[in-house]
Structure formats: C-alpha cells, structure tokens
Design a protein around this motif. Sequence first.
Motif, short mmCIF file in Angstrom:
data_model
loop_
_atom_site.label_atom_id
_atom_site.label_comp_id
_atom_site.label_asym_id
_atom_site.label_seq_id
_atom_site.Cartn_x
_atom_site.Cartn_y
_atom_site.Cartn_z
N ALA A 1 -39.05 -28.40 20.44
CA ALA A 1 -40.02 -28.65 21.51
C ALA A 1 -39.56 -27.96 22.79
O ALA A 1 -38.36 -27.79 23.03
N VAL A 2 -40.54 -27.56 23.61
CA VAL A 2 -40.27 -26.96 24.91
C VAL A 2 -41.06 -27.74 25.95
O VAL A 2 -42.29 -27.88 25.83
N ALA A 3 -40.36 -28.25 26.97
CA ALA A 3 -41.00 -29.05 28.02
C ALA A 3 -41.00 -28.26 29.32
O ALA A 3 -39.94 -27.80 29.77
N LEU A 4 -42.17 -28.11 29.92
CA LEU A 4 -42.31 -27.43 31.22
C LEU A 4 -42.33 -28.49 32.31
O LEU A 4 -43.31 -29.23 32.45
N ASP A 5 -41.27 -28.58 33.07
CA ASP A 5 -41.06 -29.66 34.03
C ASP A 5 -40.66 -29.06 35.39
O ASP A 5 -39.52 -28.67 35.57
N LEU A 6 -41.58 -28.87 36.32
CA LEU A 6 -42.96 -29.33 36.42
C LEU A 6 -43.90 -28.14 36.26
O LEU A 6 -43.61 -27.04 36.77
N VAL A 7 -45.04 -28.35 35.62
CA VAL A 7 -45.94 -27.24 35.33
C VAL A 7 -46.64 -26.73 36.59
O VAL A 7 -46.95 -25.54 36.70
N GLU A 8 -46.86 -27.60 37.58
CA GLU A 8 -47.50 -27.14 38.82
C GLU A 8 -46.58 -26.22 39.62
O GLU A 8 -47.05 -25.31 40.32
N ASP A 9 -45.26 -26.46 39.52
CA ASP A 9 -44.32 -25.56 40.18
C ASP A 9 -44.34 -24.18 39.53
O ASP A 9 -44.23 -23.14 40.20
N LEU A 10 -44.49 -24.16 38.20
CA LEU A 10 -44.59 -22.88 37.50
C LEU A 10 -45.81 -22.10 37.98
O LEU A 10 -45.75 -20.88 38.16
N ARG A 11 -46.91 -22.81 38.18
CA ARG A 11 -48.13 -22.15 38.68
C ARG A 11 -47.88 -21.53 40.06
O ARG A 11 -48.32 -20.40 40.33
N ASP A 12 -47.15 -22.23 40.91
CA ASP A 12 -46.83 -21.68 42.24
C ASP A 12 -45.89 -20.48 42.13
O ASP A 12 -46.04 -19.50 42.86
N HIS A 13 -44.92 -20.56 41.22
CA HIS A 13 -44.02 -19.42 41.01
C HIS A 13 -44.81 -18.20 40.53
O HIS A 13 -44.49 -17.06 40.90
N CYS A 14 -45.83 -18.45 39.72
CA CYS A 14 -46.67 -17.35 39.23
C CYS A 14 -47.41 -16.70 40.39
O CYS A 14 -47.52 -15.46 40.45
N ARG A 15 -47.93 -17.50 41.31
CA ARG A 15 -48.63 -16.96 42.48
C ARG A 15 -47.70 -16.06 43.30
O ARG A 15 -48.07 -14.95 43.70
N VAL A 16 -46.48 -16.55 43.55
CA VAL A 16 -45.52 -15.78 44.34
C VAL A 16 -45.21 -14.45 43.64
O VAL A 16 -45.11 -13.40 44.28
N TYR A 17 -45.09 -14.49 42.33
CA TYR A 17 -44.80 -13.27 41.55
C TYR A 17 -45.93 -12.25 41.70
O TYR A 17 -45.68 -11.06 41.92
N VAL A 18 -47.18 -12.72 41.58
CA VAL A 18 -48.33 -11.81 41.69
C VAL A 18 -48.44 -11.26 43.11
O VAL A 18 -48.73 -10.08 43.32
N PHE A 19 -48.18 -12.12 44.10
CA PHE A 19 -48.21 -11.65 45.50
C PHE A 19 -47.17 -10.57 45.73
O PHE A 19 -47.44 -9.53 46.34
N ASP A 20 -45.96 -10.82 45.24
CA ASP A 20 -44.86 -9.87 45.43
C ASP A 20 -45.15 -8.55 44.72
O ASP A 20 -44.87 -7.47 45.24
N LYS A 21 -45.75 -8.64 43.54
CA LYS A 21 -46.04 -7.45 42.75
C LYS A 21 -47.10 -6.58 43.40
O LYS A 21 -47.06 -5.34 43.30
N ASN A 22 -48.06 -7.22 44.10
CA ASN A 22 -49.18 -6.48 44.67
C ASN A 22 -49.09 -6.33 46.19
O ASN A 22 -49.98 -5.73 46.80
#
Length: 600
Positions: free
Chosen positions: A349-370
Amino acid sequence: MTQYSYSRVSLFNDCPYHFKLKYIDRLTEIQDLTNAANPLIIGHALHSGIEHDVETAINEYYNAFPVLTDAIVEEALKLEILIPKVKEFLNQFEGFEFIHEYKIDHPNYVGYVDLILKAPDDTCMVVDFKYSNNVKNYLDSGQLHIYKDYLEQDGFDVKRLAYLFVPKTSIKQKKDEDLFHFRKRIVETVEASALQFVPIEFNEMETVYFQNNIREIEDSKDFSKRNKSGKCFSCNPRFKPNYLEAIQDEKGEILMALPKNERRERKIDTKPDFWIYADSYVGKSTFVDKFPNVLFLNTDGNTDNTTAPVIRIKDQVTKKGRITERKLAWDVFLDAIHDLETEENDFEAVALDLVEDLRDHCRVYVFDKNGWEHESDGGYGKGWDKVKLEFNNAIKRLKALGYQVIYISKEIATEITLKGGGKRTTFKPNVDDKTANFLTGTVDLTLRAYVNSDDERFLQLKKQQNVFGGGRYDWQVDTIPLEYDAFIEELKAAQEGKGTKEKDKPKRERKKDKESVIKVEDEDGVTITVEEPPAEEEKPKRERRSRKSAEETESEEKPKRQRRSRKPVEDDTPPGEEDSPKDKEEDKPTRTRRTRRNRG
C-alpha cells in the motif's frame, strides 16, 4: 453476441474514436460530480420521481453526490416543482396501466423504455422523457422507432410514440442578488415553464438504418475517425472526458494508455483504495499505519506516531560550494513514483499524507516550470488545466502500479443554505471541488473520521448528505471504532451482504456518544450529522426505563406535524417556509363591523 443500445450505436455514428475508447478499450471515465446539473444524475432523479414520488427523487439525487452544496439544493428546488407537473400531465391517462423503465432485452439489443401507457384495450403508447429545451434535436432521433419494433416482438401493441419534454431552467445568480432572491427567481421561472408533449410518426426505416449501423461496427477495423457528425461532445475540449487509465494532455488527447490493474480483483477485497479525512489529531495517519506493508509519502513531517517506512515529500536544498540547488517537492514525489514503477519491493500500500499538500506542491512545480506566479498567468483557463493535468496524470501513474492507494486529508467545515433558509454545516476534505471530484473517482470509498466528547475515535461508514463521502459497499453499520481490525471486519461483512455476528462485533458507540454525534432529518428532508460540543459537567445518570414505556411516552409527547402548502411566489417568504391556509386563518384578527354615525 454483443448487445447494442441506441446510445452505443449513436456514439459510433458521431465519433468512432471515442466509441473505441468507451466500448472496446473500456476506459473508465471519471464522472463530473462538481456539476449539480449533471445530466445523468438529474435524468435518473426525474425518472425516479415520476415513477415514485418527489421525496424518493430528491433523496436519490442528494445521495448521488459526495456532499451537499448550495447548487445541489437549487437543482432539487427545480425537481420539486417539475415532477408534480409531469404527474399532473399523466393524470389524463386514468385507467391506463403505467409500465415504468421497461427493459428490452434481446440477444442483439438492450434498451430501457421510460414509460409504456397500456390502454384498457391493450393498445400502447410509448413516452420518452427528455429534460431539455432542444426539442428539434430529438425529433430526428430513431430511438422511439426502434423501441416500437422490439416492443412488438415482446408482445406489446404499440400504436403511438411521443416525447414529453421537461423544461430545463439554467439561470445564474446576479452579482447584486442575494441567495434568497435568486432562489425565489428560480421558483418563479420553473413554475412559469410548461411541459411539451410531442407525438411523432413511426418510421419503419429507422430500424433498418440501426441494423445497418450494427453491421458497420462489427465490420470496422479502423476507429481513428473523429467527430464525423460534428455532434461529439467528447471532441469538444470543454467537455473532454477524463479517463482513469490514460495519461492525457491539455486537449484531452491520450498520450499513453496505462495498463489496467487486474492484480487485486477478488471476491472479498480487504485492500480497497480509499480516502480518509478528519480534523487534526483525530488519528487518521495512525489508523492507516496499521495496514500491512504500507509506505507513507509524507508532506507535513508528522510521523512520530507512525512506524511504517516514510519518504518525505519536501523541497530538497543542497549546496555545492557557493551554488545552492533546490529540488522541488513535486520532483521528489515523481521520483518516488518512478522508483515504485522500476524497483522491486514488498510494499502493498502507498499512503499520500497529506494529499492537499501534494496538490500545492504540484502548483509550485508548474509555476516554476512556466515562470508564473499564478494560474491566471497562463492565459484563460490554460494555467488551471496545466496544474490539473500534471497532478491527475501523476496520480494515474501511481494508481496503475497495482498498490493499494490511500489518500489522507485534513477536514474543513463549511455552511450551505437549505431551501427553507436554514444553515447546515458540511464536512469535506481540504481540497478544491474539482480535485476532490477527481480523487474520489479514483478510490473505492471515501470516509470521515471524528472524535467525540469522550475523546473516543470513530470512522463513519454510511453516507450522510452533509458529510463528503460514499463508496461501493453496502455497510451494515453507521460507524465503527477507528481501528484497523474493526474496519476489515465490517469491510468483509459489507461485501458478503450481511452484518457481523453480535458476539464478534467490535465495540460500537455507547449511547452517550450519540449525544455528541446525532443524525437527524430536517424540515427539508436532508439527513444530516450534527456534532454537539462536549458538556462541561457530567450529567447525573438517568433512571433506566423499559423500551415500551419510553416509546409510549414519546408517542404521547410528540405532536403531529401539519402539512404546509406553498404560498404565491409574489410573497417574500423563502421557498419552503410557507404557512398553511389554516394557520393564516387562525392568526388573522377578527374584524368587527362598525356602524356609520349620522353626521351633523
């Protein structure tokens, strides 16, 4: 032999490409539950109300969504007006037999007829309900003509065909309009709308065309053509489907089809993918830690109470001389997925703790990339799409690996306004609605954990309308202790279709627990969960009474509810809070007759 439906053949005629994705590749489309006017859900509720009653329709409509919202309440308001209109129209067919949702089941065809009206002389009229204002589009449809042919093979004497169009109201709240007046305007608009009954003439050639289309499908080897008719909604970027087993780009194009997860299919699934959310310090991570061979991908660093292996998802900063290098948290997460894809391990099993933080990290990644500071910097809608696709595609990759996937989130409480103006608290995970819709579409169940006034922790299994959740299991109990063994036991019982034996049941909530977590049905028919604050002092024990005496006392003390009728819409009373005519007469002061005196 393949059974063809009218919608299946129509999709091939419109777009062979999306026909292949849906019926040949059998990709799972994640349903959009953020849209309160979802056509499938609204249509099902409308049919249910016509066959049964308004209460059944509203209850089914509410339960189709993870949690109630103001928009859902507004669509329910429309159904409460439209369903009685349809029933009133059908009253003219007194003496007819009403056959609802008749299934046509032939070796090469399957279909569901909304309504068959069977007259005393055994002749029939087939009526198809359409919740739409586009009358012209449906008049060219061959659906009813095909129904007639197959129904006659089943022994029905079909003489008439007709559509009953139920008007669709799509008005938006004005900027200077409050919720009360907006809903009042909805009620006025829907009440002023009219049904359209449209008889059609039978065309025997429609069945011939249908059979020819079936032969064309079976002979086809190339399904690459797109939007042949110009009517394919899936080819429109606004309505592009989101497939669980495919990596897609911004236009919805499939970049890579992921392998379907066949590894964990079994009769009794004790490792479902699920999403658990709760307030802070309830013990959601501790609960997940009890699952065997689980790997935590942790974002907040709170790992003191867990023992499972952890990969910290955070920005990694390294220095090489005078140069500082930063590896973003989202890159760390993608590397973790890559390692799970390529390296052998014994994790289950793989647990994503916390999934909302992952979503925010994804936003930062896309912002940085573009080179952005906000999604709006990417142009109208494009920035949001880039973040959504980056996040969704990564989750799909993780899902395709075959591990049990567990999302962990914190809880937020919000308020909605019911039709009568009352406020209700709703509980949901701490993510935006569109992300929540995607995540809940990738798991088998969504659960809320909570703690009561005695500091006892519980897991809510059965769906409540003001609590975000739901799943594919028929739970036998409402709540269980927040314990792994209790969860697995009830999970097995839910799939076996029977409850656990009394002697084997885990400890349930005591009676005093229900004082802090109460399920009630309000005046609007909404089943809600209400949490009361803990009492400051311990109350004295009440004397024990027999069940019989308690029931008799309740029946004596409980007053009978009076039926209320709707007042004219010109009144400023909120919809759903009208007084009955009887109440108005009782409150009306008695007028006294005055005699006119002679003047002068």
